[in-house]
Design an enzyme around this catalytic site. Sequence first.
Site, PDB file in Angstrom:
ATOM      1  N   SER A  44       0.810  -1.299  -0.192  1.00 11.45           N
ATOM      2  CA  SER A  44      -0.283   0.071  -0.023  1.00 11.45           C
ATOM      3  C   SER A  44       0.625   1.307   0.079  1.00 11.45           C
ATOM      4  O   SER A  44       1.758   1.323   0.782  1.00 11.45           O
ATOM      5  CB  SER A  44      -0.958   0.026   1.248  1.00 11.45           C
ATOM      6  OG  SER A  44      -1.296   1.342   1.674  1.00 11.45           O
ATOM      7  N   GLY A  45       0.627   2.305  -0.759  1.00 16.62           N
ATOM      8  CA  GLY A  45       1.469   3.331  -0.711  1.00 16.62           C
ATOM      9  C   GLY A  45       0.910   4.302   0.269  1.00 16.62           C
ATOM     10  O   GLY A  45       1.956   5.122   0.849  1.00 16.62           O
ATOM     11  N   LEU A  46      -0.197   4.055   0.710  1.00 18.32           N
ATOM     12  CA  LEU A  46      -0.673   4.978   2.049  1.00 18.32           C
ATOM     13  C   LEU A  46       0.194   4.462   3.183  1.00 18.32           C
ATOM     14  O   LEU A  46       0.935   5.263   3.948  1.00 18.32           O
ATOM     15  CB  LEU A  46      -2.206   4.837   2.400  1.00 18.32           C
ATOM     16  CG  LEU A  46      -2.697   5.114   3.792  1.00 18.32           C
ATOM     17  CD1 LEU A  46      -2.187   6.802   3.910  1.00 18.32           C
ATOM     18  CD2 LEU A  46      -4.053   5.065   4.112  1.00 18.32           C
ATOM     19  N   ASP A  56       1.077  10.518   1.946  1.00 22.54           N
ATOM     20  CA  ASP A  56       0.908   9.601   0.840  1.00 22.54           C
ATOM     21  C   ASP A  56       0.572  10.541  -0.335  1.00 22.54           C
ATOM     22  O   ASP A  56      -0.563  10.541  -1.223  1.00 22.54           O
ATOM     23  CB  ASP A  56      -0.624   8.829   0.997  1.00 22.54           C
ATOM     24  CG  ASP A  56      -1.051   7.780  -0.126  1.00 22.54           C
ATOM     25  OD1 ASP A  56       0.008   7.683  -0.879  1.00 22.54           O
ATOM     26  OD2 ASP A  56      -1.932   7.434  -0.086  1.00 22.54           O
ATOM     27  N   ASP A  83       1.120  -0.913  -4.955  1.00 17.63           N
ATOM     28  CA  ASP A  83       0.439   0.036  -5.323  1.00 17.63           C
ATOM     29  C   ASP A  83       1.385   1.225  -5.896  1.00 17.63           C
ATOM     30  O   ASP A  83       2.380   1.779  -5.292  1.00 17.63           O
ATOM     31  CB  ASP A  83      -0.264   0.699  -3.951  1.00 17.63           C
ATOM     32  CG  ASP A  83      -0.885   2.044  -3.824  1.00 17.63           C
ATOM     33  OD1 ASP A  83      -1.038   2.582  -5.060  1.00 17.63           O
ATOM     34  OD2 ASP A  83      -1.592   2.637  -3.061  1.00 17.63           O
ATOM     35  N   ASP A  85       0.780   3.986  -7.389  1.00 18.04           N
ATOM     36  CA  ASP A  85       0.270   5.483  -7.547  1.00 18.04           C
ATOM     37  C   ASP A  85       0.056   5.664  -9.063  1.00 18.04           C
ATOM     38  O   ASP A  85      -0.572   5.028  -9.356  1.00 18.04           O
ATOM     39  CB  ASP A  85       1.261   6.361  -6.749  1.00 18.04           C
ATOM     40  CG  ASP A  85       1.225   6.349  -5.277  1.00 18.04           C
ATOM     41  OD1 ASP A  85       0.289   5.745  -4.698  1.00 18.04           O
ATOM     42  OD2 ASP A  85       2.117   6.829  -4.590  1.00 18.04           O
ATOM     43  N   GLU A 112      -3.088   4.578 -10.839  1.00 15.80           N
ATOM     44  CA  GLU A 112      -4.229   5.098 -10.832  1.00 15.80           C
ATOM     45  C   GLU A 112      -4.203   6.157 -11.750  1.00 15.80           C
ATOM     46  O   GLU A 112      -3.244   6.966 -11.928  1.00 15.80           O
ATOM     47  CB  GLU A 112      -4.713   5.431  -9.392  1.00 15.80           C
ATOM     48  CG  GLU A 112      -3.670   6.434  -8.832  1.00 15.80           C
ATOM     49  CD  GLU A 112      -3.577   6.591  -7.390  1.00 15.80           C
ATOM     50  OE1 GLU A 112      -3.369   5.370  -6.785  1.00 15.80           O
ATOM     51  OE2 GLU A 112      -3.904   7.573  -6.655  1.00 15.80           O
ATOM     52  N   LYS A 118       0.222  12.660  -6.632  1.00 10.28           N
ATOM     53  CA  LYS A 118      -1.066  12.365  -6.228  1.00 10.28           C
ATOM     54  C   LYS A 118      -1.337  12.539  -4.796  1.00 10.28           C
ATOM     55  O   LYS A 118      -0.636  12.936  -3.914  1.00 10.28           O
ATOM     56  CB  LYS A 118      -1.656  10.931  -6.447  1.00 10.28           C
ATOM     57  CG  LYS A 118      -0.482   9.526  -5.963  1.00 10.28           C
ATOM     58  CD  LYS A 118      -0.502   9.677  -4.285  1.00 10.28           C
ATOM     59  CE  LYS A 118      -1.804   9.068  -3.557  1.00 10.28           C
ATOM     60  NZ  LYS A 118      -1.828   7.689  -3.636  1.00 10.28           N
ATOM     61  N   ASN A 120      -4.045  11.024  -1.462  1.00  9.00           N
ATOM     62  CA  ASN A 120      -4.692   9.930  -1.027  1.00  9.00           C
ATOM     63  C   ASN A 120      -6.070  10.235  -1.447  1.00  9.00           C
ATOM     64  O   ASN A 120      -6.777  11.061  -1.418  1.00  9.00           O
ATOM     65  CB  ASN A 120      -4.648   9.772   0.383  1.00  9.00           C
ATOM     66  CG  ASN A 120      -5.254   8.298   0.651  1.00  9.00           C
ATOM     67  OD1 ASN A 120      -6.658   8.315   1.070  1.00  9.00           O
ATOM     68  ND2 ASN A 120      -4.658   7.249   0.594  1.00  9.00           N
ATOM     69  N   SER A 121      -6.794   9.011  -2.159  1.00 15.93           N
ATOM     70  CA  SER A 121      -8.240   9.203  -2.527  1.00 15.93           C
ATOM     71  C   SER A 121      -9.396   9.642  -1.422  1.00 15.93           C
ATOM     72  O   SER A 121     -10.437   9.899  -1.541  1.00 15.93           O
ATOM     73  CB  SER A 121      -8.599   7.634  -3.118  1.00 15.93           C
ATOM     74  OG  SER A 121      -7.853   7.479  -4.052  1.00 15.93           O
ATOM     75  N   ARG A 157      -6.249   1.370 -12.239  1.00 17.36           N
ATOM     76  CA  ARG A 157      -7.152   1.846 -10.836  1.00 17.36           C
ATOM     77  C   ARG A 157      -7.962   3.366 -11.550  1.00 17.36           C
ATOM     78  O   ARG A 157      -7.386   4.205 -11.889  1.00 17.36           O
ATOM     79  CB  ARG A 157      -6.460   2.026  -9.887  1.00 17.36           C
ATOM     80  CG  ARG A 157      -7.316   2.805  -8.608  1.00 17.36           C
ATOM     81  CD  ARG A 157      -6.304   2.833  -7.460  1.00 17.36           C
ATOM     82  NE  ARG A 157      -6.716   3.737  -6.726  1.00 17.36           N
ATOM     83  CZ  ARG A 157      -6.323   3.869  -5.363  1.00 17.36           C
ATOM     84  NH1 ARG A 157      -5.201   3.125  -4.856  1.00 17.36           N
ATOM     85  NH2 ARG A 157      -6.409   4.832  -4.453  1.00 17.36           N
ATOM     86  N   HIS A 188     -12.399   2.272  -7.354  1.00 20.33           N
ATOM     87  CA  HIS A 188     -12.469   2.868  -6.156  1.00 20.33           C
ATOM     88  C   HIS A 188     -13.618   3.818  -5.654  1.00 20.33           C
ATOM     89  O   HIS A 188     -14.149   4.372  -6.624  1.00 20.33           O
ATOM     90  CB  HIS A 188     -11.140   3.342  -5.775  1.00 20.33           C
ATOM     91  CG  HIS A 188     -10.568   3.334  -4.271  1.00 20.33           C
ATOM     92  ND1 HIS A 188     -10.980   2.611  -3.363  1.00 20.33           N
ATOM     93  CD2 HIS A 188      -9.471   4.259  -3.700  1.00 20.33           C
ATOM     94  CE1 HIS A 188     -10.372   2.726  -2.190  1.00 20.33           C
ATOM     95  NE2 HIS A 188      -9.574   3.719  -2.301  1.00 20.33           N
TER      96      HIS A 188
HETATM   97  C1  SPV Z   1      -3.378   2.371  -0.702  1.00 25.36           C
HETATM   98  O1  SPV Z   1      -3.593   1.575   0.126  1.00 25.36           O
HETATM   99  O2  SPV Z   1      -2.485   3.054  -0.601  1.00 25.36           O
HETATM  100  C2  SPV Z   1      -4.389   2.744  -1.536  1.00 25.36           C
HETATM  101  C3  SPV Z   1      -5.854   2.564  -1.251  1.00 25.36           C
HETATM  102  O3  SPV Z   1      -4.089   3.283  -2.624  1.00 25.36           O
HETATM  103  S1  SPV Z   1      -6.479   4.015  -0.550  1.00 25.36           S
HETATM  104  O4  SPV Z   1      -5.662   4.500   0.586  1.00 25.36           O
HETATM  105  O5  SPV Z   1      -7.725   3.856  -0.344  1.00 25.36           O
HETATM  106  O6  SPV Z   1      -6.215   5.005  -1.828  1.00 25.36           O
HETATM  107 MG    MG Z   2      -2.409   4.236  -2.414  1.00 22.16          MG
END
Ligand code: SPV
Ligand code: MG
Length: 535
Positions: A44-46, A56, A83, A85, A112, A118, A120-121, A157, A188
């Site tokens: 996971s990027g986050l 993130d 991930d 990004d 994505e 980016k 975080n979503s 994504r 997502h």
């Molecule tokens: C991550 O886990 O970094 C994701 C999922 O990309 S989210 O945090 O929901 O964007």
């Molecule tokens: Mg991410």
Amino acid sequence: MSERRTTALKRLLTRPEMAFLMEAHSGLSARIVEEAGFEGVWGSGLTISAAFGVRDNNELSWSQVVDHVAFMTETTAIPLLLDGDTGYGNFNNMRRLVRKLEQVGVAGVTIEDKLFPKTNSFLRSELQPLADVEEFCGKIKAGKDSQTDADFVLVARVEALIAGWGLAEAIKRAEAYHRAGADAILIHSRQSSPAEIFAFLDEWSGRAPVVLVPTKYWRTPTEEFRARRVSVVIWANHVLRASISAMQATAARIRAAESLIDVEPHVAPLHDVFRLQGDEELQEAEKRYLPVARGASLSAIVLAAGAATDFGGLTTAVPKAMLKVQGRPILGRLLDDFAHFGCRGVTVVRGHHAAAVDVAGARFVDNAEFGETGEAFSLALAEDSLVSGTLVAFGDIVLKRHLVQALLEDAGEGITLVVDSTLAASATPDRVRAARPDSGRFEFDEVWLVGIGDAVAPAASHGVWVGLLHAGRDGAAWLREAIAAARADGTLRTARLSDLVTRVLAAGRPARVVYVRGGWVNVNNLTDLVDASGL
Ligand code: SPV
Ligand code: MG
């Protein structure tokens, strides 16, 4: 040959049965995810960013991410989906990313359709500008054209729902990315209801495998995803979040208590840390590759927590282990005996008059509940020290040194106990029955333990355990297993050491007996103390 990780990930995406990926953010957490039984890891990027304490927002460089995930693929055998990004730039950055990810054993990457850098979503929906569809399709094609492993997975994504562009735009983009060569579509959403995701799935109707990240719509029963033929569900951040809670609670507790007493039983034991780091493999390798056979390492755990009676006034201020025999405390004598045979690293479990137990060079662990707990509980408190090559001894025994020598000469990788065969019919609690009695002569064969403790009738006993054992590599692990089992069934607090050994036997593990004839005293009263002086 085992299946390649790329092939495994592709299989998870394309098989009819739904698969789960669990988030990890380090070599350690990835190994924990694998041990938990997951078939794949979500890099996971986050959470990788969070583990570094950065945001993130592409604050980590792409090469820092690649270097970091290399530790995660090194500690695991299951596939890792990274991930990626936005791909960290344009099509050209994407090409280099795919090549590098293949080199470090990553099985696939998700990109994505947003703009670098980016956000975080789940943050600032107004700041989620989407990439141009054609430009993003070029990035997908460039990625797919760069892979050298035919099964490397590229997941596209779609962030149209995150950015508020609606279902039609999401479907249009998914279709374009699918045609550009993406192996799967990650759709997502940041709504707490799965409605827009389900609408997408209905409309998409299985054109390509779909990946979901139900972080926000977490209440949705997993069966609902299965019923809609979702390919992969990602639990995207829960290992990191669990560790944050645990770290906060532990730090606060230690800060408040200025002590580790309340915390130690609740944190992972150190040997678990060593296990997760793969120390066992190194130990094996050392045996194979180190040029000079190093003397086997030897350490000791001495159990000296118990309260004493029957000593007149002698133990009103000091525990038994500190009573003097020929001018030296029992404990000090014992440690000298061990040190003579190369024992380095002694852990003493204290309880009764803990502060009065003080011998140079020992590490102390305190059993604050010594009044209500027994030997096994004390040993469990020193479990971190129960490693390959550990002597475990009661703190109130006085020995002739040759007993330790006899034990070490026969000790192997399992468990070996010193048993006094001159006390065969004794009524003491640590009665022993072995595969054969002491013949009184020197014998080559190994003597196996059959039973120990109250279950051995005095008449059936072949001797009495002296209160000293050696645990080799396997023996230490078996005793730790026995501790865990006793902890699990609630008997640890009152169990004796012999109960743990009985558990080891019951688990089908062998234990050995080394017969001695006298030469020791377990100091339980004033008469014993006098006897010990005569040794
Ligand atoms: C991550 O886990 O970094 C994701 C999922 O990309 S989210 O945090 O929901 O964007
Ligand atoms: Mg991410």
